[in-house]
Design a protein around this motif. Sequence first.
Motif, PDB file in Angstrom:
ATOM      1  N   ILE A   1      78.867-108.988  18.920  1.00 54.18           N
ATOM      2  CA  ILE A   1      79.012-110.188  17.887  1.00 54.18           C
ATOM      3  C   ILE A   1      78.912-108.801  16.564  1.00 54.18           C
ATOM      4  CG2 ILE A   1      77.005-111.500  16.715  1.00 54.18           C
ATOM      5  CD1 ILE A   1      75.643-112.155  19.426  1.00 54.18           C
ATOM      6  N   PRO A   2      79.689-109.668  15.325  1.00 56.30           N
ATOM      7  CA  PRO A   2      79.981-108.696  14.002  1.00 56.30           C
ATOM      8  C   PRO A   2      78.401-107.602  13.619  1.00 56.30           C
ATOM      9  CG  PRO A   2      80.764-110.064  14.537  1.00 56.30           C
ATOM     10  CD  PRO A   2      80.304-110.170  15.783  1.00 56.30           C
ATOM     11  N   ILE A   3      77.983-107.523  13.725  1.00 60.08           N
ATOM     12  CA  ILE A   3      76.793-106.331  12.755  1.00 60.08           C
ATOM     13  C   ILE A   3      76.855-107.368  11.763  1.00 60.08           C
ATOM     14  CG2 ILE A   3      76.274-104.830  11.346  1.00 60.08           C
ATOM     15  CD1 ILE A   3      78.460-102.837  12.555  1.00 60.08           C
ATOM     16  N   GLU A   4      77.648-108.293  10.732  1.00 59.35           N
ATOM     17  CA  GLU A   4      77.010-108.826   9.916  1.00 59.35           C
ATOM     18  C   GLU A   4      76.153-109.931  10.613  1.00 59.35           C
ATOM     19  OE1 GLU A   4      78.002-112.089   7.049  1.00 59.35           O
ATOM     20  OE2 GLU A   4      79.598-110.901   7.851  1.00 59.35           O
TER      21      GLU A   4
ATOM     22  N   MET B   1      67.849-100.792  15.146  1.00 60.60           N
ATOM     23  CA  MET B   1      68.276 -98.902  16.791  1.00 60.60           C
ATOM     24  C   MET B   1      69.483 -99.057  17.036  1.00 60.60           C
ATOM     25  SD  MET B   1      66.444 -96.728  15.407  1.00 60.60           S
ATOM     26  CE  MET B   1      66.308 -95.395  16.643  1.00 60.60           C
ATOM     27  N   LEU B   2      69.499-100.589  18.019  1.00 67.09           N
ATOM     28  CA  LEU B   2      70.561-101.019  18.793  1.00 67.09           C
ATOM     29  C   LEU B   2      71.947-100.840  18.225  1.00 67.09           C
ATOM     30  CD1 LEU B   2      69.797-103.210  21.430  1.00 67.09           C
ATOM     31  CD2 LEU B   2      70.509-100.572  21.697  1.00 67.09           C
ATOM     32  N   VAL B   3      72.051-102.020  16.637  1.00 66.93           N
ATOM     33  CA  VAL B   3      72.698-102.227  15.608  1.00 66.93           C
ATOM     34  C   VAL B   3      73.647-100.249  15.054  1.00 66.93           C
ATOM     35  CG1 VAL B   3      71.688-102.630  14.096  1.00 66.93           C
ATOM     36  CG2 VAL B   3      73.654-103.510  14.573  1.00 66.93           C
ATOM     37  N   ARG B   4      72.378-100.398  14.660  1.00 67.81           N
ATOM     38  CA  ARG B   4      72.509 -98.950  13.949  1.00 67.81           C
ATOM     39  C   ARG B   4      73.307 -97.834  15.285  1.00 67.81           C
ATOM     40  NH1 ARG B   4      67.226 -96.859  10.158  1.00 67.81           N
ATOM     41  NH2 ARG B   4      66.449 -96.642  12.521  1.00 67.81           N
ATOM     42  N   ALA B   5      72.847 -97.969  15.788  1.00 69.96           N
ATOM     43  CA  ALA B   5      73.781 -96.610  17.081  1.00 69.96           C
ATOM     44  C   ALA B   5      75.045 -97.228  17.411  1.00 69.96           C
ATOM     45  CB  ALA B   5      72.578 -96.463  18.575  1.00 69.96           C
ATOM     46  N   TYR B   6      75.345 -98.560  17.826  1.00 66.56           N
ATOM     47  CA  TYR B   6      76.264 -98.367  18.539  1.00 66.56           C
ATOM     48  C   TYR B   6      77.238 -99.399  17.895  1.00 66.56           C
ATOM     49  CZ  TYR B   6      73.763 -96.692  22.426  1.00 66.56           C
ATOM     50  OH  TYR B   6      73.236 -95.953  23.432  1.00 66.56           O
ATOM     51  N   GLY B   7      76.877-100.336  16.615  1.00 67.29           N
ATOM     52  CA  GLY B   7      77.459-101.224  15.482  1.00 67.29           C
ATOM     53  C   GLY B   7      77.461-102.925  16.439  1.00 67.29           C
TER      54      GLY B   7
ATOM     55  N   GLN C   1      82.844 -96.080   2.625  1.00 65.50           N
ATOM     56  CA  GLN C   1      82.266 -97.380   3.001  1.00 65.50           C
ATOM     57  C   GLN C   1      82.067 -97.229   4.417  1.00 65.50           C
ATOM     58  OE1 GLN C   1      81.769-100.632   1.158  1.00 65.50           O
ATOM     59  NE2 GLN C   1      80.423-100.590   2.609  1.00 65.50           N
ATOM     60  N   VAL C   2      80.624 -97.879   4.875  1.00 64.78           N
ATOM     61  CA  VAL C   2      79.970 -98.406   5.721  1.00 64.78           C
ATOM     62  C   VAL C   2      80.149 -98.583   6.527  1.00 64.78           C
ATOM     63  CG1 VAL C   2      77.841 -98.063   7.509  1.00 64.78           C
ATOM     64  CG2 VAL C   2      77.995 -96.985   5.562  1.00 64.78           C
ATOM     65  N   ALA C   3      81.275 -98.811   8.166  1.00 64.25           N
ATOM     66  CA  ALA C   3      82.187 -99.848   8.753  1.00 64.25           C
ATOM     67  C   ALA C   3      81.164-100.770   9.114  1.00 64.25           C
ATOM     68  CB  ALA C   3      82.862 -99.548   9.664  1.00 64.25           C
TER      69      ALA C   3
END
Length: 436
Positions: A28-31, A1-7, A122-124
């Motif tokens: 930290i980067p999404i990846e 939820m956090l990474v989808r919401a805030y990157g 493309q999703v960043a």
Amino acid sequence: MLVRAYGDIPVYSVSVNQSQQYTNSPRIPIEDVYTQTIIPLLDDAKDMLYKNTDTNFQAGRVCAASAAGLLAKVYATIASAAMPEGEIVTVKTGPQFVMQNINGTNTKVYTEPVPMDFAKDQVAGYESFNSQEYYQLAYDVAKDVKGGVYGTHNLESYDLIWSPSGKTCSEHLFSLQSKSGDELYGTLFTYHYCGMTNEKGHIENSLTVGNSKHWYLLFEEDDYRVDKGVLHCWIREGSDTSWGGGSYFPNFGKWQEMVTNLESPFDNPEVTAGWRCDEGGSEQFFAFTTKYSQQVTDQTLQRTDANYPFLRYADVILIMAEASNELKGPNDEAIGLLNDVRKRSNATPRELKNYSTKSALRSAILEERSMEFAMEGDRRWDLIRWGIYLQAMNALGGTDVCGNVKSRSEKHLLFPIPTLEVLTNQAISSNNPGWS
């Protein structure tokens, strides 16, 4: 939820109090969030948790399939987001109303949804992932869940999953549980989604969040998800009782015929002045869900004991269908999985011959998700992971029938980082794009 919401987000391997590093933790980067934290944790959890077939498993708690199903969803999220731009997704949408001059009055009139083709963005943050690789991972894990590797789970009957006794059935893999009438552990969303009733069964100053007519028109009339899953008639204390009337939805098809003929449930002796359905658009007339009210012990309470489903087995089945189509194109397996969900709800099965391209079946599966998981918090995330959120939202024409603004820009792809977080964490020097 956090990474989808805030990157990009900070990740803590130990508690903030223990590490004393809260003010020195960069995003930290999404990846890396996925590959170094989320995926390893879920991969471990799926093999460490009890299966629902284990002797010590307690119904209602998370189990091995909860972690495995969530892992499949994570893989599918990455796979769809990583897919290069240009892939086509079709969504039935468009402005929900037009203004027409009727008998000299400027009147709001509902429209029909129309299919629109959107070319995926493309999703960043997901560019480095291999879409096909992650769809294969999603497929494999979902197939294992379906095949019984993580316990026995089924698409339970529609009536069971939205009943008090079904709140802990095998379909509900991960839910927020609640207590009736409890100020801390009672849930409040049913007040807005399903309404709070008085001793007469009338709606008391609530029931304000529902699905649009565009959503309702995705279904066949006898599909349980609208036939049983939508509140078709109700009486609002005050606005209805003051004139002896009642409210109903929708204003077409068999329900309109039933209200015209005063067939059950419209043969209510309290309604002496007739039934109304405001086709002009009002927050009082939407497709209000009954999913949660059917679970509630006492709907006269503001805080209820309805469970909020974060993950259902139906989600895993549709993820497997999506992955199968993306890996192999339209095929019997993918359409069969889609139809498993449809048949449970008394909907006519889809035929493979009508889906000659990967894009066509992809769109059908995404549409099924919007039908199946309405009011379960999935739609926004589905549109974002597919890179069509901005196009789909802006196709609504600016506002919905209630005047709520639906226009979206790039900044709406991510939430703003809370001010307190920016002020407290010295390693965060700026907010997400478009937010100050």
